[in-house]
Design a protein around this motif. Structure first.
Motif, PDB file in Angstrom:
ATOM      1  N   ALA A 124      64.793   6.109  -7.377  1.00 49.70           N
ATOM      2  CA  ALA A 124      63.876   6.021  -8.514  1.00 49.70           C
ATOM      3  C   ALA A 124      62.493   5.562  -8.063  1.00 49.70           C
ATOM      4  CB  ALA A 124      64.438   5.079  -9.570  1.00 49.70           C
ATOM      5  N   ASN A 125      62.461   4.596  -7.152  1.00 49.72           N
ATOM      6  CA  ASN A 125      61.179   4.117  -6.639  1.00 49.72           C
ATOM      7  C   ASN A 125      60.448   5.207  -5.866  1.00 49.72           C
ATOM      8  OD1 ASN A 125      61.570   1.595  -7.755  1.00 49.72           O
ATOM      9  ND2 ASN A 125      62.357   0.689  -5.877  1.00 49.72           N
ATOM     10  N   LEU A 148      58.822   7.577  -8.251  1.00 51.37           N
ATOM     11  CA  LEU A 148      57.569   7.045  -8.794  1.00 51.37           C
ATOM     12  C   LEU A 148      56.454   7.083  -7.743  1.00 51.37           C
ATOM     13  CD1 LEU A 148      58.938   4.061 -10.910  1.00 51.37           C
ATOM     14  CD2 LEU A 148      58.122   6.291 -11.721  1.00 51.37           C
ATOM     15  N   LYS A 165      55.203  10.538  -7.757  1.00 51.18           N
ATOM     16  CA  LYS A 165      54.349  10.725  -8.940  1.00 51.18           C
ATOM     17  C   LYS A 165      52.956  10.167  -8.679  1.00 51.18           C
ATOM     18  CE  LYS A 165      54.054   7.857 -12.483  1.00 51.18           C
ATOM     19  NZ  LYS A 165      52.628   7.671 -12.668  1.00 51.18           N
ATOM     20  N   ASP A 166      52.910   8.962  -8.127  1.00 48.01           N
ATOM     21  CA  ASP A 166      51.623   8.326  -7.853  1.00 48.01           C
ATOM     22  C   ASP A 166      50.795   9.097  -6.827  1.00 48.01           C
ATOM     23  OD1 ASP A 166      52.220   6.337  -9.673  1.00 48.01           O
ATOM     24  OD2 ASP A 166      52.872   4.888  -8.151  1.00 48.01           O
ATOM     25  N   GLN A 208      63.637  12.285  -9.911  1.00 48.02           N
ATOM     26  CA  GLN A 208      63.900  11.497 -11.125  1.00 48.02           C
ATOM     27  C   GLN A 208      65.037  12.117 -11.929  1.00 48.02           C
ATOM     28  OE1 GLN A 208      61.808   8.676 -11.422  1.00 48.02           O
ATOM     29  NE2 GLN A 208      63.412   8.027 -12.769  1.00 48.02           N
ATOM     30  N   THR A 242      65.904   3.604 -18.577  1.00 50.95           N
ATOM     31  CA  THR A 242      64.656   3.409 -17.828  1.00 50.95           C
ATOM     32  C   THR A 242      64.318   4.655 -17.029  1.00 50.95           C
ATOM     33  OG1 THR A 242      64.953   1.019 -17.721  1.00 50.95           O
ATOM     34  CG2 THR A 242      63.534   2.011 -16.042  1.00 50.95           C
ATOM     35  N   THR A 243      65.319   5.258 -16.423  1.00 46.92           N
ATOM     36  CA  THR A 243      65.102   6.490 -15.662  1.00 46.92           C
ATOM     37  C   THR A 243      64.605   7.605 -16.571  1.00 46.92           C
ATOM     38  OG1 THR A 243      66.838   5.850 -14.113  1.00 46.92           O
ATOM     39  CG2 THR A 243      66.209   8.155 -14.123  1.00 46.92           C
ATOM     40  N   ASN A 245      61.026   6.947 -17.372  1.00 50.83           N
ATOM     41  CA  ASN A 245      60.172   7.281 -16.224  1.00 50.83           C
ATOM     42  C   ASN A 245      59.985   8.789 -16.081  1.00 50.83           C
ATOM     43  OD1 ASN A 245      59.804   4.593 -15.572  1.00 50.83           O
ATOM     44  ND2 ASN A 245      61.406   4.571 -14.011  1.00 50.83           N
ATOM     45  N   ILE A 272      57.395   9.878 -18.445  1.00 57.41           N
ATOM     46  CA  ILE A 272      56.039   9.595 -17.943  1.00 57.41           C
ATOM     47  C   ILE A 272      55.581  10.721 -17.023  1.00 57.41           C
ATOM     48  CG2 ILE A 272      54.701   8.060 -16.438  1.00 57.41           C
ATOM     49  CD1 ILE A 272      56.390   5.737 -17.655  1.00 57.41           C
ATOM     50  N   ASN A 318      55.041   4.183 -26.139  1.00 61.36           N
ATOM     51  CA  ASN A 318      54.904   5.399 -25.330  1.00 61.36           C
ATOM     52  C   ASN A 318      55.058   6.645 -26.196  1.00 61.36           C
ATOM     53  OD1 ASN A 318      54.642   3.741 -23.118  1.00 61.36           O
ATOM     54  ND2 ASN A 318      56.645   4.201 -22.258  1.00 61.36           N
TER      55      ASN A 318
END
Length: 156
Positions: free
Chosen positions: A2-3, A6, A9-10, A21, A41-42, A45, A48, A87
């Motif tokens: 998951a990290n 992200l 994504k960044d 994801q 949470t996943t 994310n 997002i 959100n």
């Protein structure tokens, strides 16, 4: 995983971020259940990632599912529930649905005012978000009233 998703994504590596994801979400759903906090949470994310790509409908679908589940499991006034509601309000606003966003923002603001107090930073953020939604609807007096309240509260 998951990290890493992200991080992708960044870095703007959207396809990799989405694929990873989705894998995390599927594994969490299988191993932990669809209503487990990690699974939710996943999903949030992934929403997002969809929002960052302008895939508003897909983001909305996930956010609605997360919101409804969190309301059932955690309650409407839980911070995680309020975050996904905010959100979702943003997603609705970005789809040109300010009236629906407004209703969510009012609900969030009222809960935060009751639970945290009228001068809490999160409540003031909710009030500012609602003011922006009022501005987008050309509801100038309503927006001004909220903005003045935020400024006055910051002064004290």
């Amino acid at each position: 995983m998951a990290n890493l998703a992200l991080t992708y994504k960044d870095q703007g590596r959207w396809k990799e971020a989405e694929q990873l994801q989705v894998q995390v979400m599927e594994k969490n759903t299988t191993k932990l259940g669809a209503d487990h906090p990690d699974t939710l949470t996943t999903m949030a994310n992934l929403a997002i990632i969809y929002k960052d790509k302008g895939r508003w409908k897909e983001a909305e679908q996930l956010e609605v599912k997360v919101m409804e589940t969190r309301k059932m499991k955690l309650g409407a006034d839980h911070p995680d529930t309020l975050t996904i509601m905010a959100n979702l309000a943003s997603t609705l606003w970005n789809q040109g649905r300010p009236e629906e966003a407004e209703q969510l923002e009012i609900e969030i603001m009222e809960i935060r005012k009751t639970d945290l107090g009228a001068d809490h930073p999160e409540m003031l953020t909710s009030m500012s978000n609602l003011a922006l939604t009022y501005q987008s609807q050309r509801l100038w007096e309503e927006a001004e009233k909220l903005e003045v309240q935020v400024i006055e509260t910051h002064k004290t």
